[in-house]
Write an enzyme that holds these catalytic residues in place. Sequence first.
Site: not given
Length: 157
Positions: A76, A103
């Site tokens: 996925e 991040h």
Amino acid sequence: MRVHIATDHAGLELSAALIETLSAKGYEMVDHGPSSYDAEDDYPGFCIAAAQAVVRDQAEGVEALGIVLGGSGNGEQISANKVKGVRAALVWNADTAKLAREHNDANLVAVGGRQHTVQEATELIEAFLTEPFSNAERHKRRIAKIADFEATGEVPA
């Protein structure tokens, strides 16, 4: 915030639980399927549709993120990452969920429905959805290099 969600048969129960839980918390949930259980279904179409919707919403200024689910979350995530502008992250604990946003400014999260309980998966996804991008220069620079490669095919220095 609008949240696009897609799965395959392995994540269908988790998807239903997340739609219910996150809707109750005020998220605008958009389900990209499947609508019923089929052990032979193929996740790429569902996940790509959700990823495209996230990119489209974000381009239009709509605050949106996405969730893709499966047995492991790997396929996925790979499918979603084929959509230009997507940064989908497979998460397995609270730190990976938070760091994906903080991040990497990930805009989709992938979770393995067979790897976590509904409660664990819900906590991971909520950690992802609520964590802001840090806007730190080093992270923006790295994301820009990924986007440049995506646009040009040239490997960054």
